[in-house]
Design a protein around this motif. Structure first.
Motif, PDB file in Angstrom:
ATOM      1  N   SER A  73       0.605  -1.237  -0.070  1.00 50.95           N
ATOM      2  CA  SER A  73       0.234  -0.030   0.094  1.00 50.95           C
ATOM      3  C   SER A  73       0.910   1.172  -0.028  1.00 50.95           C
ATOM      4  CB  SER A  73      -0.986   0.010   1.439  1.00 50.95           C
ATOM      5  OG  SER A  73      -1.824   1.277   1.200  1.00 50.95           O
ATOM      6  N   GLU A  74       1.931   1.340   0.625  1.00 50.81           N
ATOM      7  CA  GLU A  74       2.820   2.389   0.778  1.00 50.81           C
ATOM      8  C   GLU A  74       3.646   2.755  -0.425  1.00 50.81           C
ATOM      9  OE1 GLU A  74       5.488   1.653   4.069  1.00 50.81           O
ATOM     10  OE2 GLU A  74       4.013   1.823   5.503  1.00 50.81           O
ATOM     11  N   TRP A  75       3.931   1.283  -1.225  1.00 52.24           N
ATOM     12  CA  TRP A  75       4.648   1.539  -2.492  1.00 52.24           C
ATOM     13  C   TRP A  75       3.782   2.048  -3.684  1.00 52.24           C
ATOM     14  CZ3 TRP A  75       4.198  -2.391  -6.673  1.00 52.24           C
ATOM     15  CH2 TRP A  75       4.983  -2.143  -7.809  1.00 52.24           C
ATOM     16  N   HIS A  76       2.624   1.661  -3.867  1.00 47.17           N
ATOM     17  CA  HIS A  76       1.603   2.016  -4.763  1.00 47.17           C
ATOM     18  C   HIS A  76       1.621   3.499  -4.638  1.00 47.17           C
ATOM     19  CE1 HIS A  76       0.470  -1.546  -6.992  1.00 47.17           C
ATOM     20  NE2 HIS A  76       0.709  -2.305  -5.950  1.00 47.17           N
ATOM     21  N   THR A  77       1.277   4.193  -5.745  1.00 50.59           N
ATOM     22  CA  THR A  77       0.906   5.430  -6.007  1.00 50.59           C
ATOM     23  C   THR A  77      -0.652   5.782  -6.432  1.00 50.59           C
ATOM     24  OG1 THR A  77       1.915   5.523  -8.048  1.00 50.59           O
ATOM     25  CG2 THR A  77       3.303   6.319  -6.423  1.00 50.59           C
ATOM     26  N   GLU A  78      -1.371   4.779  -6.804  1.00 55.26           N
ATOM     27  CA  GLU A  78      -2.647   5.126  -7.470  1.00 55.26           C
ATOM     28  C   GLU A  78      -3.580   5.044  -6.024  1.00 55.26           C
ATOM     29  OE1 GLU A  78      -6.264   5.212  -8.279  1.00 55.26           O
ATOM     30  OE2 GLU A  78      -5.957   3.147  -7.761  1.00 55.26           O
ATOM     31  N   PRO A  79      -4.435   5.858  -5.912  1.00 55.37           N
ATOM     32  CA  PRO A  79      -5.113   5.683  -4.502  1.00 55.37           C
ATOM     33  C   PRO A  79      -6.091   4.630  -4.367  1.00 55.37           C
ATOM     34  CG  PRO A  79      -5.464   7.983  -5.679  1.00 55.37           C
ATOM     35  CD  PRO A  79      -4.592   7.216  -6.731  1.00 55.37           C
ATOM     36  N   VAL A  80      -6.703   4.099  -5.400  1.00 54.76           N
ATOM     37  CA  VAL A  80      -7.721   3.072  -5.200  1.00 54.76           C
ATOM     38  C   VAL A  80      -6.813   1.845  -4.788  1.00 54.76           C
ATOM     39  CG1 VAL A  80      -9.424   1.617  -6.427  1.00 54.76           C
ATOM     40  CG2 VAL A  80      -9.466   4.064  -7.005  1.00 54.76           C
ATOM     41  N   ILE A  81      -5.778   1.344  -5.445  1.00 50.51           N
ATOM     42  CA  ILE A  81      -5.298   0.296  -5.171  1.00 50.51           C
ATOM     43  C   ILE A  81      -4.414   0.321  -3.785  1.00 50.51           C
ATOM     44  CG2 ILE A  81      -2.915   0.551  -6.335  1.00 50.51           C
ATOM     45  CD1 ILE A  81      -4.909  -2.826  -6.024  1.00 50.51           C
ATOM     46  N   LYS A  82      -3.983   1.411  -3.401  1.00 54.62           N
ATOM     47  CA  LYS A  82      -3.275   1.678  -2.025  1.00 54.62           C
ATOM     48  C   LYS A  82      -4.465   1.317  -0.999  1.00 54.62           C
ATOM     49  CE  LYS A  82      -1.007   5.363  -1.181  1.00 54.62           C
ATOM     50  NZ  LYS A  82       0.366   5.027  -0.863  1.00 54.62           N
ATOM     51  N   ALA A  83      -5.734   1.836  -1.278  1.00 52.80           N
ATOM     52  CA  ALA A  83      -6.793   1.434  -0.269  1.00 52.80           C
ATOM     53  C   ALA A  83      -7.364   0.074  -0.396  1.00 52.80           C
ATOM     54  CB  ALA A  83      -8.009   2.296  -0.827  1.00 52.80           C
ATOM     55  N   ILE A  84      -7.048  -0.486  -1.562  1.00 51.60           N
ATOM     56  CA  ILE A  84      -7.439  -2.275  -1.722  1.00 51.60           C
ATOM     57  C   ILE A  84      -6.432  -3.005  -0.714  1.00 51.60           C
ATOM     58  CG2 ILE A  84      -7.631  -4.148  -3.084  1.00 51.60           C
ATOM     59  CD1 ILE A  84      -8.954  -2.258  -5.043  1.00 51.60           C
ATOM     60  N   TYR A  85      -5.285  -2.466  -0.860  1.00 49.99           N
ATOM     61  CA  TYR A  85      -3.937  -3.305   0.000  1.00 49.99           C
ATOM     62  C   TYR A  85      -4.252  -2.843   1.396  1.00 49.99           C
ATOM     63  CZ  TYR A  85      -1.547  -5.166  -4.189  1.00 49.99           C
ATOM     64  OH  TYR A  85      -1.172  -5.964  -5.074  1.00 49.99           O
ATOM     65  N   ARG A  86      -4.609  -1.868   1.956  1.00 50.62           N
ATOM     66  CA  ARG A  86      -4.785  -1.518   3.158  1.00 50.62           C
ATOM     67  C   ARG A  86      -6.078  -2.091   3.754  1.00 50.62           C
ATOM     68  NH1 ARG A  86      -4.686   3.595   2.472  1.00 50.62           N
ATOM     69  NH2 ARG A  86      -7.043   4.003   2.231  1.00 50.62           N
ATOM     70  N   ILE A  87      -6.967  -2.274   3.005  1.00 51.26           N
ATOM     71  CA  ILE A  87      -8.117  -3.214   3.558  1.00 51.26           C
ATOM     72  C   ILE A  87      -7.843  -4.415   3.892  1.00 51.26           C
ATOM     73  CG2 ILE A  87     -10.509  -3.803   2.655  1.00 51.26           C
ATOM     74  CD1 ILE A  87     -10.816  -0.791   1.615  1.00 51.26           C
ATOM     75  N   ILE A  88      -7.267  -5.368   2.657  1.00 52.35           N
ATOM     76  CA  ILE A  88      -6.900  -6.603   2.913  1.00 52.35           C
ATOM     77  C   ILE A  88      -5.883  -6.895   3.661  1.00 52.35           C
ATOM     78  CG2 ILE A  88      -7.949  -7.016   0.413  1.00 52.35           C
ATOM     79  CD1 ILE A  88      -5.135  -7.524  -0.629  1.00 52.35           C
ATOM     80  N   SER A  89      -5.008  -5.926   4.068  1.00 54.53           N
ATOM     81  CA  SER A  89      -4.030  -6.218   5.190  1.00 54.53           C
ATOM     82  C   SER A  89      -4.776  -6.357   6.464  1.00 54.53           C
ATOM     83  CB  SER A  89      -2.986  -5.164   4.956  1.00 54.53           C
ATOM     84  OG  SER A  89      -3.636  -3.806   5.602  1.00 54.53           O
ATOM     85  N   GLN A  90      -5.557  -5.520   6.531  1.00 54.59           N
ATOM     86  CA  GLN A  90      -6.391  -5.651   7.913  1.00 54.59           C
ATOM     87  C   GLN A  90      -7.309  -6.927   7.943  1.00 54.59           C
ATOM     88  OE1 GLN A  90      -8.780  -2.068   7.501  1.00 54.59           O
ATOM     89  NE2 GLN A  90      -7.290  -0.710   7.982  1.00 54.59           N
ATOM     90  N   ASP A  91      -7.835  -7.530   6.976  1.00 59.78           N
ATOM     91  CA  ASP A  91      -8.354  -8.750   6.948  1.00 59.78           C
ATOM     92  C   ASP A  91      -7.316  -9.863   7.136  1.00 59.78           C
ATOM     93  OD1 ASP A  91     -10.798  -8.008   6.129  1.00 59.78           O
ATOM     94  OD2 ASP A  91     -10.683  -8.637   4.232  1.00 59.78           O
ATOM     95  N   GLU A  92      -6.144  -9.856   6.885  1.00 63.70           N
ATOM     96  CA  GLU A  92      -5.023 -10.661   7.087  1.00 63.70           C
ATOM     97  C   GLU A  92      -4.753 -10.606   8.504  1.00 63.70           C
ATOM     98  OE1 GLU A  92      -4.799 -12.758   4.860  1.00 63.70           O
ATOM     99  OE2 GLU A  92      -4.688 -11.764   2.942  1.00 63.70           O
ATOM    100  N   ALA A  93      -4.712  -9.468   9.265  1.00 64.03           N
ATOM    101  CA  ALA A  93      -4.368  -9.380  10.688  1.00 64.03           C
ATOM    102  C   ALA A  93      -5.357 -10.036  11.428  1.00 64.03           C
ATOM    103  CB  ALA A  93      -4.168  -8.055  11.007  1.00 64.03           C
ATOM    104  N   ARG A  94      -6.727  -9.963  11.117  1.00 61.41           N
ATOM    105  CA  ARG A  94      -7.879 -10.545  11.674  1.00 61.41           C
ATOM    106  C   ARG A  94      -7.688 -11.813  11.566  1.00 61.41           C
ATOM    107  NH1 ARG A  94     -10.549  -5.735  10.409  1.00 61.41           N
ATOM    108  NH2 ARG A  94     -10.887  -6.427   8.381  1.00 61.41           N
ATOM    109  N   HIS A  95      -7.445 -12.461  10.295  1.00 59.72           N
ATOM    110  CA  HIS A  95      -7.128 -13.911  10.344  1.00 59.72           C
ATOM    111  C   HIS A  95      -6.037 -14.542  11.143  1.00 59.72           C
ATOM    112  CE1 HIS A  95      -8.737 -13.534   5.704  1.00 59.72           C
ATOM    113  NE2 HIS A  95      -9.676 -13.077   6.664  1.00 59.72           N
ATOM    114  N   ALA A  96      -4.824 -13.853  11.125  1.00 58.53           N
ATOM    115  CA  ALA A  96      -3.912 -14.329  12.190  1.00 58.53           C
ATOM    116  C   ALA A  96      -4.509 -14.184  13.554  1.00 58.53           C
ATOM    117  CB  ALA A  96      -2.700 -13.391  12.162  1.00 58.53           C
ATOM    118  N   GLY A  97      -5.357 -13.498  14.019  1.00 60.23           N
ATOM    119  CA  GLY A  97      -5.731 -13.352  15.342  1.00 60.23           C
ATOM    120  C   GLY A  97      -6.551 -14.627  15.661  1.00 60.23           C
ATOM    121  N   ALA A  98      -7.446 -15.182  14.521  1.00 64.51           N
ATOM    122  CA  ALA A  98      -8.273 -16.308  14.458  1.00 64.51           C
ATOM    123  C   ALA A  98      -7.409 -17.595  14.628  1.00 64.51           C
ATOM    124  CB  ALA A  98      -9.257 -16.324  13.193  1.00 64.51           C
TER     125      ALA A  98
END
Length: 284
Positions: free
Chosen positions: A136-161
């Motif tokens: 998300s930090e590397w990408h410069t296009e706003p929509v894909i930055k948001a997508i990677y930020r959103i799915i990274s949060q899912d991955e954190a929740r999966h780790a917690g589960a």
């Protein structure tokens, strides 16, 4: 059972692909060909949740609670793939993965010990959370930055589960099972927290999983560009030792809490693993 509680908690924060992704903010000038191609590779990689789910259901037939949780994990992981594919469909349709490219990463994984696999995927989710944050930090296009930020949060929740199921393993089936779990978790933890010492990226999609298909038995080697992951990590998102140390620290911190011990380094965890073997050599 953990599944009902996990379902409720994850349902409460589930995002909507139509309304929670800022599609209208797309800026074509900020998406390079190089960046767009990595999105395709990640979309195909996420599709590999399909064979992973088949593996989990097969190897955990005696654990209906965990298998029920797979319905959440599988849905959300495939949703990640779908969101990345939808991004390409809208903005780079020539890069949308073909059905053949997606199907190629669906192949049988050899049976493996359930506890080791559980720990491996816990570490994999921790690592993926950090990879996507960096992406998300590397990408410069706003929509894909948001997508990677959103799915990274899912991955954190999966780790917690997964961590919840690891905690359950330490108390649910008696002392012998708990010792096996501790050994399995510490063994895989030593491996997965030592990625800075290995030339390959230590993630489940980059490990060999079918002896009869070797060496064509990793998810990554079945992608259109098999070597893309190392280039993505080293030269594009620049996942350096600072970020690797964040992953290792997260794994060690959670294992410290799980085992009621203190693991400041991988060496501490390895000493703990060896002490378990001395106490119960039959577990080796």
């Amino acid at each position: 059972m953990l599944y009902p509680e996990l379902f409720k908690s994850m349902e409460a924060v589930r995002w909507n692909m139509d309304t929670d992704i800022p599609w209208d903010d797309f800026d074509a000038a900020k998406l390079s060909d190089e960046q767009a191609y990595t999105i395709k590779m990640n979309a195909i990689t996420e599709w590999a949740a399909l064979p992973a789910t088949e593996m989990f259901l097969r190897d955990n037939r005696g654990d209906s609670d965990f298998c029920a949780f797979m319905s959440i994990w599988f849905f959300e992981e495939q949703k990640h793939s779908l969101a990345l594919i939808e991004y390409l469909r809208r903005f780079r349709p020539e890069l949308v993965p073909s059905e053949e490219e997606l199907h190629k990463v669906r192949f049988d994984f050899d049976p493996a010990p359930a506890l080791e696999t559980l720990m491996l995927h816990f570490c994999g989710e921790v690592r993926l959370n950090h990879w996507y944050r960096r992406a998300s930090e590397w990408h410069t296009e706003p929509v894909i930055k948001a997508i990677y930020r959103i799915i990274s949060q899912d991955e954190a929740r999966h780790a917690g589960a997964y961590l919840r199921y690891m905690k359950r393993a330490l108390v649910s089936r008696g002392s012998d099972w708990a010792r096996q779990a501790r050994l399995a978790f510490s063994k895989i933890g030593v491996l997965m927290a030592s990625a800075h010492r290995t030339p390959q990226a230590l993630h489940p999609t980059n490990l060999h999983v079918n002896k009869s298909l070797y060496p064509d038995d990793t998810v990554q080697c079945r992608l259109p560009t098999p070597g893309w992951l190392e280039n993505w990590l080293d030269n594009q998102i620049c996942f350096d030792n600072v970020w690797e140390n964040k992953v290792s620290s997260r794994i060690l911190h959670n294992l410290s809490l799980l085992m009621d011990s203190t693991f400041d380094t991988v060496q501490d965890l390895n000493r703990y693993r060896k002490s378990l073997l001395r106490e119960a050599p039959a577990l080796a």
